[in-house]
Motif scaffolding. Sequence first.
Motif: not given
Length: 318
Positions: A269-293
């Motif tokens: 939502r931050l990126v797509r709806d409000f064009s905001l960069k959430p941070g500079t570096r991230a680790v993604v933990l995903a438990s489904d395909d949507l989260a992987l995306e």
Amino acid sequence: MRLPVQPGELIDRDRAISFRLGPWDLEGYSGDTIGSALFASGRRIFSRSFKYHRPRGLLCCSGHCPNCMMTVDGVPNVRVCVEPLREGAVVTAQNVLGRLDSDLLSIVDKVGGPFTPVGFYYRTMIRPRFMWPTYEKFLRNVAGLGRLDEHAGHSRRYDVEHRRARVLVVGGGQAGRAAALAAATAGPGVVLVDEGTRLGGADLPGVEVLAPARALGIWEGNLVPVDCETVLYRYRAERIVVASGATEQPLVFPGNDLVGVMLPNGVRRLVRDFSLKPGTRAVVLASDDLALEVADTLREAGVAVPRVVDLRESSVRE
Ligand code: FES
């Protein structure tokens, strides 16, 4: 930090909106929520946990957690991540002593934590008995959520309207919209309720859209009260379709409440709806395909993603 124009962003960059956070004058755009405008202005701490005063940042960005509750125009406990930004809004932090970034009451977390473990029951402090009123006053002042301003001199008036619907659809995601449109081909009387701002003014032929609005429950006789701004609609529906989607759950790991830990949909939502960069570096933990995306969403926003962990495989990929 705002990103370049994103396809489908909700903000109108030509219309600036002014508001206040405590003593600071800030600006956002039409289409922002108060939360997204605060994030754009560099705020990362939105509230404090009600007991230990640990800092809380945006987590879900969808109104489903307590992390972003602030006082807006004298109304406490407003989830600012879903509260539309309006001109002249006055936003204040709640349950803090001093500033949100440096809450003096966070001393409770640093020195009091070992003495007040999770589940600690404050009424154990009833002895000596004559001290309880003093304890109670103190505890009520250092813990809790926002306060009602009894002298604010304003009140919100709610009207009640009784309505009927042939089909009432709760949830305006893909499934909800498809159900509403299919029902509309069979005749009038289709109402779609969605809590987000994205559907407001959407053109769904034959469907009345109420958004942002919340269906509060389903009662006997297919009664569905819908809270929509200052009106409580009491719908009686012949048919009800619940397409409320899924609610993301935070993972359990040490430090999962730190500011900067976000749920995938919140990031999206931050990126797509409000064009905001959430941070500079991230680790993604995903438990489904949507989260992987969301890893791709982050990379497109210019965020470095050195690790993506698919918890279904418990493997780490670059
Ligand atoms: S409710 Fe606003 S961040 Fe979760």
